[in-house]
Design a protein around this motif. Structure first.
Motif, mmCIF file in Angstrom:
data_model
loop_
_atom_site.group_PDB
_atom_site.id
_atom_site.type_symbol
_atom_site.label_atom_id
_atom_site.label_comp_id
_atom_site.label_asym_id
_atom_site.label_seq_id
_atom_site.Cartn_x
_atom_site.Cartn_y
_atom_site.Cartn_z
ATOM 1 N N ARG A 148 0.945 -1.296 -0.096
ATOM 2 C CA ARG A 148 0.002 -0.106 -0.071
ATOM 3 C C ARG A 148 0.941 1.204 0.067
ATOM 4 O O ARG A 148 0.289 2.312 0.376
ATOM 5 N N THR A 149 2.277 1.085 -0.300
ATOM 6 C CA THR A 149 3.137 2.280 -0.284
ATOM 7 C C THR A 149 3.887 1.930 -1.365
ATOM 8 O O THR A 149 4.353 0.963 -2.091
ATOM 9 N N TYR A 150 4.420 2.931 -2.360
ATOM 10 C CA TYR A 150 5.136 3.005 -3.380
ATOM 11 C C TYR A 150 6.654 3.740 -2.676
ATOM 12 O O TYR A 150 6.338 4.874 -2.402
ATOM 13 N N HIS A 151 7.596 3.152 -3.234
ATOM 14 C CA HIS A 151 8.905 3.788 -2.738
ATOM 15 C C HIS A 151 9.801 4.106 -3.964
ATOM 16 O O HIS A 151 9.780 3.149 -4.870
ATOM 17 N N PRO A 152 9.487 5.333 -4.225
ATOM 18 C CA PRO A 152 10.327 5.735 -5.444
ATOM 19 C C PRO A 152 11.748 5.468 -5.852
ATOM 20 O O PRO A 152 12.494 5.378 -5.121
ATOM 21 N N ASP A 153 11.865 5.127 -7.053
ATOM 22 C CA ASP A 153 13.247 4.879 -7.357
ATOM 23 C C ASP A 153 13.954 6.244 -7.577
ATOM 24 O O ASP A 153 13.159 7.169 -7.840
ATOM 25 N N PRO A 154 15.048 6.224 -7.062
ATOM 26 C CA PRO A 154 15.992 7.233 -7.182
ATOM 27 C C PRO A 154 15.894 8.177 -8.272
ATOM 28 O O PRO A 154 15.904 9.488 -8.477
ATOM 29 N N ARG A 155 15.720 7.545 -9.589
ATOM 30 C CA ARG A 155 15.614 8.379 -10.937
ATOM 31 C C ARG A 155 14.245 9.045 -10.848
ATOM 32 O O ARG A 155 14.075 9.826 -11.766
ATOM 33 N N GLU A 156 13.518 8.608 -10.111
ATOM 34 C CA GLU A 156 12.147 9.494 -10.244
ATOM 35 C C GLU A 156 12.070 10.507 -9.031
ATOM 36 O O GLU A 156 11.179 11.309 -9.005
ATOM 37 N N ASP A 177 13.100 13.767 -9.274
ATOM 38 C CA ASP A 177 12.386 14.987 -9.575
ATOM 39 C C ASP A 177 11.070 15.005 -9.739
ATOM 40 O O ASP A 177 10.460 16.088 -9.360
ATOM 41 N N ALA A 178 10.497 14.197 -10.121
ATOM 42 C CA ALA A 178 9.027 14.100 -10.503
ATOM 43 C C ALA A 178 8.357 13.740 -8.987
ATOM 44 O O ALA A 178 7.085 14.142 -9.030
ATOM 45 N N LEU A 179 8.617 12.522 -8.154
ATOM 46 C CA LEU A 179 8.118 11.930 -7.152
ATOM 47 C C LEU A 179 8.458 12.222 -5.824
ATOM 48 O O LEU A 179 8.124 11.902 -4.645
ATOM 49 N N GLY A 180 9.835 13.029 -5.867
ATOM 50 C CA GLY A 180 10.542 13.202 -4.619
ATOM 51 C C GLY A 180 11.155 11.811 -4.047
ATOM 52 O O GLY A 180 11.135 10.827 -4.877
ATOM 53 N N THR A 181 11.696 11.556 -2.774
ATOM 54 C CA THR A 181 12.172 10.397 -2.288
ATOM 55 C C THR A 181 11.586 9.708 -1.263
ATOM 56 O O THR A 181 11.804 8.868 -0.773
ATOM 57 N N GLU A 182 10.435 10.492 -0.690
ATOM 58 C CA GLU A 182 9.605 9.641 0.352
ATOM 59 C C GLU A 182 8.539 8.658 -0.123
ATOM 60 O O GLU A 182 8.085 8.868 -1.015
ATOM 61 N N PRO A 183 8.372 7.704 0.571
ATOM 62 C CA PRO A 183 7.264 6.649 0.064
ATOM 63 C C PRO A 183 6.101 7.647 -0.120
ATOM 64 O O PRO A 183 5.508 8.400 0.684
ATOM 65 N N LEU A 184 5.121 6.946 -0.992
ATOM 66 C CA LEU A 184 3.994 7.533 -1.448
ATOM 67 C C LEU A 184 2.806 6.529 -1.204
ATOM 68 O O LEU A 184 2.982 5.251 -1.260
ATOM 69 N N THR A 185 1.839 7.025 -0.260
ATOM 70 C CA THR A 185 0.534 6.286 -0.247
ATOM 71 C C THR A 185 -0.619 7.227 -0.479
ATOM 72 O O THR A 185 -0.686 8.403 -1.077
ATOM 73 N N GLY A 186 -1.996 6.551 -0.298
ATOM 74 C CA GLY A 186 -2.958 7.409 -0.454
ATOM 75 C C GLY A 186 -3.133 7.992 -1.837
ATOM 76 O O GLY A 186 -3.182 7.154 -2.811
#
Length: 199
Positions: A60-68, A70-79
């Motif tokens: 239930r969490t997306y852990h961004p790739d370091p290459r992402e 710029d677009a997604l940041g570095t923190e886990p994404l939820t919701g």
């Protein structure tokens, strides 16, 4: 191959392959196994910790790739941030691998979860080698990669014959570990393999 993992207090685990063969004072184990490679660590050896949020952090969490970043940041994404992503099997599997890697940096050697439902996550978790233990109900509180975010649950003590899963924390004793928490982790070992080492 035999490896002696020793801490600053002179305590050691003798590891052969994926198992712990002996536990005791470094001096005694080194004398009995003179051909073993010695890995000396700062701090203390521990059995490592169990993260109680396996389902939440891996499915239930997306852990961004370091290459992402710029677009997604570095923190886990939820919701809503997670819902906005196009998640396919490859992306879920890669996210789960990164999530486990982040857990290992906190001395986590096992995740507690209800059965994982996403096949790509199941496969990724199995390949990492982290232990999976059942949990009867969801854990309370907000999910965290850091097992010290709530009262940490230690893995069972390491004994001869047990899986060579353990962590090393750069602290003098358990009291300092309780004060400093998991950010003091310097190494995590799963099935005899060094899978995290702080540089």
């Amino acid at each position: 191959m035999l490896t002696l993992h020793a801490d600053s207090r002179g305590h050691a685990y003798l590891v052969r392959g994926e198992r712990i063969e002996a536990v005791g004072p470094l001096e005694d184990l080194a004398a009995a196994h003179g051909h073993a490679r010695v890995r000396a660590w700062p701090g203390i050896l521990t059995p490592g910790y169990v993260n109680p949020y396996g389902n939440e952090l891996l499915e239930r969490t997306y852990h961004p790739d370091p290459r992402e970043a710029d677009a997604l940041g570095t923190e886990p994404l939820t919701g809503a941030a997670l819902a906005a992503l196009a998640m396919d099997d490859a992306r879920w599997g890669a996210s789960a691998r990164r999530g486990v890697q982040r857990m290992l940096a906190y001395g986590t050697v096992a995740v507690a979860c209800e059965p994982l439902r996403v096949r790509a996550v199941q496969d990724a978790v199995r390949r990492t080698g982290i232990a999976v233990v059942p949990r009867p109900a969801p854990a309370a509180g907000p999910p965290s990669l850091n097992p010290f975010a709530r009262r940490p649950e230690a893995a069972p003590p390491r004994r001869p014959g047990s899986a060579a899963h353990f962590a090393v924390f750069d602290v003098e004793d358990e009291t300092e570990l309780a004060e400093r928490g998991a950010t003091a982790c310097v190494a995590t070992v799963l099935s005899g393999r060094l899978v995290f080492r702080r540089r």
